[in-house]
Design a protein around this motif. Structure first.
Motif, PDB file in Angstrom:
ATOM      1  N   TYR A   1      -3.048  -0.383   7.874  1.00  0.00           N
ATOM      2  CA  TYR A   1      -2.623   0.840   7.192  1.00  0.00           C
ATOM      3  C   TYR A   1      -2.403   0.527   5.724  1.00  0.00           C
ATOM      4  N   VAL A   2      -3.104   1.267   4.885  1.00  0.00           N
ATOM      5  CA  VAL A   2      -2.955   1.129   3.442  1.00  0.00           C
ATOM      6  C   VAL A   2      -2.540   2.507   2.922  1.00  0.00           C
ATOM      7  N   PRO A   3      -1.305   2.653   2.427  1.00  0.00           N
ATOM      8  CA  PRO A   3      -0.819   3.986   2.046  1.00  0.00           C
ATOM      9  C   PRO A   3      -1.627   4.653   0.942  1.00  0.00           C
ATOM     10  N   THR A   4      -2.287   3.882   0.101  1.00  0.00           N
ATOM     11  CA  THR A   4      -3.058   4.462  -1.000  1.00  0.00           C
ATOM     12  C   THR A   4      -4.511   4.718  -0.629  1.00  0.00           C
ATOM     13  N   ASP A   5      -4.871   4.522   0.657  1.00  0.00           N
ATOM     14  CA  ASP A   5      -6.261   4.615   1.095  1.00  0.00           C
ATOM     15  C   ASP A   5      -6.328   5.500   2.330  1.00  0.00           C
ATOM     16  N   SER A   6      -7.199   6.490   2.327  1.00  0.00           N
ATOM     17  CA  SER A   6      -7.332   7.367   3.492  1.00  0.00           C
ATOM     18  C   SER A   6      -8.345   6.829   4.505  1.00  0.00           C
TER      19      SER A   6
ATOM     20  N   ASP B   1       3.231  -2.932  -1.163  1.00  0.00           N
ATOM     21  CA  ASP B   1       4.259  -2.089  -0.552  1.00  0.00           C
ATOM     22  C   ASP B   1       3.616  -1.077   0.389  1.00  0.00           C
ATOM     23  N   GLY B   2       4.116  -0.997   1.606  1.00  0.00           N
ATOM     24  CA  GLY B   2       3.611  -0.046   2.585  1.00  0.00           C
ATOM     25  C   GLY B   2       2.398  -0.511   3.370  1.00  0.00           C
ATOM     26  N   TYR B   3       1.727  -1.559   2.911  1.00  0.00           N
ATOM     27  CA  TYR B   3       0.537  -2.097   3.583  1.00  0.00           C
ATOM     28  C   TYR B   3       0.987  -2.767   4.876  1.00  0.00           C
ATOM     29  N   ARG B   4       0.309  -2.467   5.983  1.00  0.00           N
ATOM     30  CA  ARG B   4       0.606  -3.139   7.247  1.00  0.00           C
ATOM     31  C   ARG B   4      -0.686  -3.441   7.974  1.00  0.00           C
TER      32      ARG B   4
END
Length: 150
Positions: free
Chosen positions: A75-80, A57-60
């Motif tokens: 883009y990985v929402p859990t990774d900065s 979810d949220g990965y693009r």
């Protein structure tokens, strides 16, 4: 009157030939455009898909191919950590080669100066799969993309 009928007939043949050749050109898929990763495949020793792994979810992950150049971002929402790259690409009917010339610091830490991937390519009009191959030519995994633009 016969000349007029002959001229009309000739025009119809030319229009039909032009329409036929232009529709053939439109059916040849091209990798040029913008694509989004939808899922991954894993393969067994025989080269068969063993499972499909959807993106989180949220990965693009987006790739753009134009005029021999590629740019991609993830883009990985859990990774900065930032993941992006720019370089060149070449395709044949069954292969895709990407060579990064510029990349994010996170990739630079784990990659040589120029990073090159040689992959098997399965390209359709609105979907493509890039398949990673091991040193012996066996399929390992793939990334599967859908077209975002037409």
């Amino acid at each position: 009157m016969k000349k007029l009928i002959g001229l009309v007939f000739l025009m119809l043949i030319l229009v039909a030939a032009t329409t036929s050749s232009s529709s053939k050109l439109q059916t040849t898929p091209s990798i040029e455009g913008t694509w989004e990763l939808v899922d991954f495949y894993n393969f067994d020793e025989e080269g068969n898909v063993t499972d499909t792994v959807p993106t989180a979810d949220g990965y693009r992950q987006i790739k753009m191919f134009y005029n021999g150049k590629i740019m991609w971002t993830r883009y990985v929402p859990t990774d900065s950590v930032e993941w992006f790259g720019y370089g060149s690409y070449k395709t044949t009917d069954s292969t895709l080669t990407e060579k990064l010339e510029y990349m994010s610091a996170s990739i630079r830490k784990i990659a040589p100066e120029f990073l090159e991937w040689n992959m098997e390519l399965d390209l359709k009009q609105d979907y493509y799969t890039q398949i990673f191959i091991d040193e012996e030519g066996n399929r390992i995994s793939s990334e599967n993309y859908k077209r975002l633009d037409k």
